[in-house]
Design a protein around this motif. Sequence first.
Motif, PDB file in Angstrom:
ATOM      1  N   GLN A 196       0.750  -1.106   0.270  1.00 41.61           N
ATOM      2  CA  GLN A 196      -0.429  -0.170   0.186  1.00 41.61           C
ATOM      3  C   GLN A 196       0.655   0.882  -0.051  1.00 41.61           C
ATOM      4  OE1 GLN A 196      -2.979  -0.251  -0.739  1.00 41.61           O
ATOM      5  NE2 GLN A 196      -3.075  -2.626  -0.506  1.00 41.61           N
ATOM      6  N   TYR A 210      -7.112   1.524 -14.394  1.00 41.39           N
ATOM      7  CA  TYR A 210      -6.724   1.004 -13.336  1.00 41.39           C
ATOM      8  C   TYR A 210      -7.538  -0.543 -12.876  1.00 41.39           C
ATOM      9  CZ  TYR A 210      -2.826   4.117 -11.724  1.00 41.39           C
ATOM     10  OH  TYR A 210      -2.174   5.287 -12.200  1.00 41.39           O
ATOM     11  N   MET A 229      -8.516  -3.701 -11.349  1.00 41.74           N
ATOM     12  CA  MET A 229      -8.858  -4.045  -9.662  1.00 41.74           C
ATOM     13  C   MET A 229      -7.993  -4.725  -9.391  1.00 41.74           C
ATOM     14  SD  MET A 229     -12.356  -2.295  -9.644  1.00 41.74           S
ATOM     15  CE  MET A 229     -13.219  -2.949  -8.330  1.00 41.74           C
ATOM     16  N   ALA A 230      -7.948  -4.579  -8.267  1.00 41.95           N
ATOM     17  CA  ALA A 230      -7.101  -5.450  -6.935  1.00 41.95           C
ATOM     18  C   ALA A 230      -7.340  -6.453  -6.991  1.00 41.95           C
ATOM     19  CB  ALA A 230      -7.224  -5.072  -5.145  1.00 41.95           C
ATOM     20  N   ASP A 231      -7.791  -7.797  -7.331  1.00 45.08           N
ATOM     21  CA  ASP A 231      -8.052  -8.588  -7.920  1.00 45.08           C
ATOM     22  C   ASP A 231      -7.480  -8.988  -9.701  1.00 45.08           C
ATOM     23  OD1 ASP A 231     -10.410  -8.465  -9.425  1.00 45.08           O
ATOM     24  OD2 ASP A 231     -11.727  -9.636  -8.228  1.00 45.08           O
ATOM     25  N   ASN A 291     -11.081   0.189  -3.628  1.00 42.84           N
ATOM     26  CA  ASN A 291     -10.426  -2.251  -4.383  1.00 42.84           C
ATOM     27  C   ASN A 291      -9.849  -2.282  -5.750  1.00 42.84           C
ATOM     28  OD1 ASN A 291     -11.604  -3.357  -1.975  1.00 42.84           O
ATOM     29  ND2 ASN A 291     -13.758  -3.687  -3.473  1.00 42.84           N
ATOM     30  N   ARG A 292      -8.966  -1.293  -6.005  1.00 42.75           N
ATOM     31  CA  ARG A 292      -8.588  -0.978  -7.518  1.00 42.75           C
ATOM     32  C   ARG A 292      -6.920  -1.464  -6.945  1.00 42.75           C
ATOM     33  NH1 ARG A 292     -11.402   2.531 -10.698  1.00 42.75           N
ATOM     34  NH2 ARG A 292     -10.227   2.370 -12.626  1.00 42.75           N
ATOM     35  N   ASP A 293      -6.120  -1.316  -8.614  1.00 42.44           N
ATOM     36  CA  ASP A 293      -4.698  -1.268  -8.040  1.00 42.44           C
ATOM     37  C   ASP A 293      -4.360  -0.732  -7.348  1.00 42.44           C
ATOM     38  OD1 ASP A 293      -2.322  -1.024  -8.489  1.00 42.44           O
ATOM     39  OD2 ASP A 293      -2.322  -0.986 -10.522  1.00 42.44           O
ATOM     40  N   PRO A 294      -3.690  -1.247  -6.622  1.00 39.36           N
ATOM     41  CA  PRO A 294      -2.724   0.387  -4.605  1.00 39.36           C
ATOM     42  C   PRO A 294      -2.528   0.947  -5.380  1.00 39.36           C
ATOM     43  CG  PRO A 294      -2.696  -2.428  -4.611  1.00 39.36           C
ATOM     44  CD  PRO A 294      -3.562  -2.735  -6.049  1.00 39.36           C
ATOM     45  N   ARG A 309       4.506  -6.593 -10.865  1.00 39.09           N
ATOM     46  CA  ARG A 309       2.937  -6.057  -9.926  1.00 39.09           C
ATOM     47  C   ARG A 309       3.197  -6.696  -8.088  1.00 39.09           C
ATOM     48  NH1 ARG A 309      -1.723  -7.950 -13.973  1.00 39.09           N
ATOM     49  NH2 ARG A 309      -1.411  -5.647 -15.436  1.00 39.09           N
ATOM     50  N   VAL A 320       3.132  -3.959  -5.361  1.00 41.45           N
ATOM     51  CA  VAL A 320       1.599  -3.889  -4.920  1.00 41.45           C
ATOM     52  C   VAL A 320       0.552  -4.862  -4.263  1.00 41.45           C
ATOM     53  CG1 VAL A 320       1.759  -1.880  -5.463  1.00 41.45           C
ATOM     54  CG2 VAL A 320       0.712  -3.030  -7.110  1.00 41.45           C
ATOM     55  N   MET A 353      -0.293  -6.838  -6.960  1.00 41.74           N
ATOM     56  CA  MET A 353      -1.218  -7.866  -7.710  1.00 41.74           C
ATOM     57  C   MET A 353      -1.325  -8.856  -8.222  1.00 41.74           C
ATOM     58  SD  MET A 353      -3.591  -4.776  -8.720  1.00 41.74           S
ATOM     59  CE  MET A 353      -4.132  -4.884 -10.535  1.00 41.74           C
TER      60      MET A 353
END
Length: 576
Positions: free
Chosen positions: A243, A298, A300-302, A323-326, A413, A416, A418
């Motif tokens: 983060q 960008y 999503m975080a998943d 809940n997006r790409d940090p 990735r 962060v 990802m």
Amino acid sequence: MKRTISCLAIALGLVSCNLDLLPQDAIAPETFFKTENDLQLYTNSFYNALPGAEDVYNEDVDNVVKTSLRDELRGTRVVPTSGGGWSWGTLRNINYFLANSNKCPDPKAVAKYNGLARFFRAYFYFGMVKRFGDVPWYSQPIESNNEEMLTKARDPRAMVMDSVMADLDYAIANLGNARQVNTVTKWTALALKSRIALYEGTFRKYHPEYNLPNADKFLDECIAASDELMKNSGYTIYKATPQTAYQKLFASDNAIAEEVILARDFSDESQVYHNLNYYTMTASYGRPGLEKRLVNSYLMADGSRFTDIQGYDTMQFFEEVQNRDPRLSQTIRTPGYTRIGETTRLVPEFGATVTGYQLIKFVSEPKWDTFNKDITDMPIFRYAEVLLNFAEAKAERGTLTQADLDRSIKLIRDRVGMPTIHMADANAKPDPYQAEMYPQLKGANKGVLLEIRRERRVELVMENFFRWDDIIRWKEGQLLTRPFKGMYFPGPGNFDLDKDGKVDLVIYEGTKPTVPGAQILKLGSEISLENGNKGGNIVINGHINKSWNEARDYLYPLPTQEILLNPNLTQNPNWK
């Protein structure tokens, strides 16, 4: 080691704006260039050719939007009378050094500093070729009576770029293996070769109108240079907490040398500063902010696509950044953002960002907020770019494998947290949102190339004008004609941007309301929405026409004065 222009550099005529001749009052080469220290002293001045801080962070193409538009975006470039980038003083200084360095009796020192000079000659010519295409190749300083060289025609781009690659190969072979973040080394030369070869290979592939051969050869050179650096340099992707790791990499006072290959050094002790903090937090520099299409890009975080979510295009700020790409929350202010070293939560300041997506990349502690008093180092080459170059070149060549992605994009990735790109899935279901942006992209690897381009845009935003170069080499100038947009609002009203129960922003019509602690903007003058009081995305520069001439605008024009002085020079196509 801080690089500054020395008195010797001035004495040798290093300040120049055209193809300068050998200065008659220069220090005589027979009394200089005698020791390694002489060679180092002279070549220190070459570092001034590297980008300054503003050249690193101040991008304004379609990633970062401001209140004003460059002529390149408006389509209002004209043929200059003089200047316009047709400047050869830097090259003359490099060639003067190369013509005299062998007077030093130490062959190892000569080879080392010749390698440095040829690195900078390659760097110089890369810039000239990107801008003008065909340019004269000069490998020697020109004497005042050399009429043939003074009136030389433009050499073919293919010949110039082959010479650039030869210079880089010499630099790679003769520069030291040590990793030094403020000094050009073998690894810097490999990183430059990776960058140049990817640019040239893809430019030749996507611009058949120039009839340039050997696109694949350059892509293979990119792969080989990147691979050598990846295997042997010891550079890694900087990791800390997912983060914060990306943000810390760019907000560090001293460049993080495990990832940064070469950086511009700034320091309070040396009183060498730049203006990044002030730039991102005042209205004085165009109120820069991320453009909506980049924010939409960008993931999503998943790892799923934000633009696959129903109603993504009418989500308001709080919802769209969850809940997006940090890296999104480490590039712009999102709910919960605090300045480094502080605890006060801050929302975007619309007086400082025209899109609402306020930049925080490179932003450091508040004590450096004063005008031109920031000291964060500025990366010029970093390992993540090399990994991106490697993956893209392999995909363009059709040789990319999942294993290649796992040793390149996955590492970026992982910083962060990802998920990596899955090649088979990407190619089976190319992202339609990304595909609509890049109509030139076709073929079996379209899906994975779209993902690599997404990754490149997200990872390298605000760095070294990469986005301009990418648009040019991919032949996607049409992107620059599209409306630039910001946050979505359903219309006038009160808005709690971070959902803490307090009104942060009021968009109003008619009489200005009083709402303590809120930013208050009048619709139609201080903020514009696509559909007026019926809402929509913020529109930036909606009254300014933008155009792109596909037959002209991928190269810049030569100045008319230079063509008049040298009748063997020709103008670039369709510039009048």
